[in-house]
Design a protein around this motif. Structure first.
Motif, mmCIF file in Angstrom:
data_model
loop_
_atom_site.group_PDB
_atom_site.id
_atom_site.type_symbol
_atom_site.label_atom_id
_atom_site.label_comp_id
_atom_site.label_asym_id
_atom_site.label_seq_id
_atom_site.Cartn_x
_atom_site.Cartn_y
_atom_site.Cartn_z
ATOM 1 N N TYR A 72 1.350 10.142 -53.175
ATOM 2 C CA TYR A 72 1.275 11.406 -52.447
ATOM 3 C C TYR A 72 0.129 12.187 -53.082
ATOM 4 O O TYR A 72 0.292 12.800 -54.134
ATOM 5 N N PRO A 73 -1.079 12.120 -52.478
ATOM 6 C CA PRO A 73 -2.279 12.667 -53.123
ATOM 7 C C PRO A 73 -2.161 14.112 -53.582
ATOM 8 O O PRO A 73 -2.737 14.478 -54.611
ATOM 9 N N GLU A 74 -1.420 14.931 -52.854
ATOM 10 C CA GLU A 74 -1.324 16.338 -53.259
ATOM 11 C C GLU A 74 -0.524 16.510 -54.554
ATOM 12 O O GLU A 74 -0.605 17.546 -55.205
ATOM 13 N N LYS A 75 0.214 15.481 -54.949
ATOM 14 C CA LYS A 75 0.975 15.535 -56.201
ATOM 15 C C LYS A 75 0.182 14.993 -57.385
ATOM 16 O O LYS A 75 0.555 15.206 -58.540
ATOM 17 N N LYS A 76 -0.897 14.272 -57.089
ATOM 18 C CA LYS A 76 -1.675 13.618 -58.137
ATOM 19 C C LYS A 76 -2.468 14.652 -58.935
ATOM 20 O O LYS A 76 -3.105 15.532 -58.357
ATOM 21 N N ARG A 77 -2.399 14.536 -60.246
ATOM 22 C CA ARG A 77 -3.143 15.441 -61.117
ATOM 23 C C ARG A 77 -3.515 14.701 -62.393
ATOM 24 O O ARG A 77 -2.959 13.653 -62.700
ATOM 25 N N THR A 78 -4.450 15.263 -63.109
ATOM 26 C CA THR A 78 -4.877 14.667 -64.370
ATOM 27 C C THR A 78 -3.942 15.132 -65.481
ATOM 28 O O THR A 78 -3.742 16.340 -65.675
ATOM 29 N N THR A 79 -3.365 14.164 -66.164
ATOM 30 C CA THR A 79 -2.489 14.428 -67.296
ATOM 31 C C THR A 79 -2.955 13.541 -68.448
ATOM 32 O O THR A 79 -3.796 12.651 -68.254
ATOM 33 N N LEU A 80 -2.404 13.750 -69.605
ATOM 34 C CA LEU A 80 -2.727 12.878 -70.730
ATOM 35 C C LEU A 80 -2.347 11.438 -70.390
ATOM 36 O O LEU A 80 -3.118 10.505 -70.632
ATOM 37 N N HIS A 81 -1.180 11.273 -69.794
ATOM 38 C CA HIS A 81 -0.715 9.934 -69.416
ATOM 39 C C HIS A 81 -1.662 9.277 -68.409
ATOM 40 O O HIS A 81 -2.039 8.108 -68.567
ATOM 41 N N SER A 82 -2.093 10.027 -67.376
ATOM 42 C CA SER A 82 -2.979 9.432 -66.367
ATOM 43 C C SER A 82 -4.350 9.118 -66.960
ATOM 44 O O SER A 82 -4.971 8.128 -66.577
ATOM 45 N N THR A 83 -4.805 9.929 -67.897
ATOM 46 C CA THR A 83 -6.088 9.663 -68.560
ATOM 47 C C THR A 83 -5.997 8.388 -69.394
ATOM 48 O O THR A 83 -6.917 7.557 -69.373
ATOM 49 N N LEU A 84 -4.902 8.203 -70.099
ATOM 50 C CA LEU A 84 -4.702 6.969 -70.875
ATOM 51 C C LEU A 84 -4.634 5.755 -69.950
ATOM 52 O O LEU A 84 -5.187 4.699 -70.264
ATOM 53 N N LEU A 85 -3.982 5.914 -68.811
ATOM 54 C CA LEU A 85 -3.920 4.820 -67.835
ATOM 55 C C LEU A 85 -5.316 4.478 -67.319
ATOM 56 O O LEU A 85 -5.652 3.301 -67.168
ATOM 57 N N ASP A 86 -6.128 5.512 -67.046
ATOM 58 C CA ASP A 86 -7.506 5.275 -66.588
ATOM 59 C C ASP A 86 -8.291 4.471 -67.625
ATOM 60 O O ASP A 86 -9.023 3.540 -67.281
ATOM 61 N N LEU A 87 -8.135 4.819 -68.887
ATOM 62 C CA LEU A 87 -8.837 4.094 -69.953
ATOM 63 C C LEU A 87 -8.365 2.648 -70.038
ATOM 64 O O LEU A 87 -9.174 1.732 -70.201
ATOM 65 N N GLN A 88 -7.054 2.439 -69.915
ATOM 66 C CA GLN A 88 -6.518 1.076 -69.929
ATOM 67 C C GLN A 88 -7.068 0.274 -68.754
ATOM 68 O O GLN A 88 -7.365 -0.911 -68.886
ATOM 69 N N LEU A 89 -7.221 0.924 -67.596
ATOM 70 C CA LEU A 89 -7.764 0.243 -66.421
ATOM 71 C C LEU A 89 -9.199 -0.206 -66.681
ATOM 72 O O LEU A 89 -9.565 -1.337 -66.377
ATOM 73 N N VAL A 90 -9.995 0.678 -67.264
ATOM 74 C CA VAL A 90 -11.394 0.337 -67.558
ATOM 75 C C VAL A 90 -11.459 -0.833 -68.531
ATOM 76 O O VAL A 90 -12.157 -1.820 -68.299
#
Length: 192
Positions: free
Chosen positions: A71-89
């Protein structure tokens, strides 16, 4: 259809990793090397976590199909999502594909309407259970769930063979993007 729990994650990853192994859009962002299968699994793990935080993860009742929605309107940048982004890279995309991946995401967002929606990120069926109507039933349940929440369903596919299937389930194409492969944008509006 049931909501997947954390204990279902390995099963969801198995279903989606196998379903998307040859998907053009997935392979466009995944570093292509001898670890391709594990990299796709890491992408699906990332997607599972994002959908758990900002959407929902569904399993068919027989546990042969899965759908990840955001649900895009619920998506936000958090510490957890930033760590997930790094793991993805590090685990899936690789540094060489970062710019290409970010450009792709920007292009997708420029075509997607900015509205309250269910974004169907991934839907897949265990390859041994395909062609039995399982995916269609799960898709219809996702549509009904979205209708009940007054949300249109939007998605993209890079697989031309999937287009008639989405159209059969009431989706209409609203855009197309050329990334060296075609990415087709579909939507299904809320039934009133």
């Amino acid at each position: 259809m049931k909501k997947a729990s954390r204990k279902d994650k390995p099963l969801v990853l198995d279903i989606l990793s196998q379903s998307f192994h040859d998907n053009q859009s997935v392979n466009y962002i995944i570093r292509q090397d001898k670890n391709k299968t594990e990299r796709i699994r890491q992408l699906m793990s990332y997607s599972f976590e994002i959908c758990t935080s900002f959407g929902e993860v569904f399993l068919s009742d027989d546990e042969k199909a899965s759908a990840l929605v955001v649900y895009p309107e619920k998506k936000r940048t958090t510490l957890h999502s930033t760590l997930l982004d790094l793991q993805l890279v590090f685990g899936a995309v690789g540094f060489g594909n970062i710019v290409k991946t970010l450009k792709r995401e920007k292009l997708i967002h420029s075509i997607q309407p900015q509205e309250r929606m269910t974004y169907l990120w991934f839907i897949g069926v265990d390859p041994l259970a395909q062609q039995k109507g399982i995916g269609g039933r799960l898709l219809q349940e996702v549509i009904a769930h979205s209708n009940a929440d007054n949300r249109n369903v939007l998605l993209e596919t890079s697989m031309p063979r999937n287009i008639p299937w989405y159209e059969k389930h009431g989706f209409k194409q609203y855009g197309e993007l050329d990334l060296g492969h075609r990415l087709y944008f579909f939507r299904r509006d809320v039934e009133r």
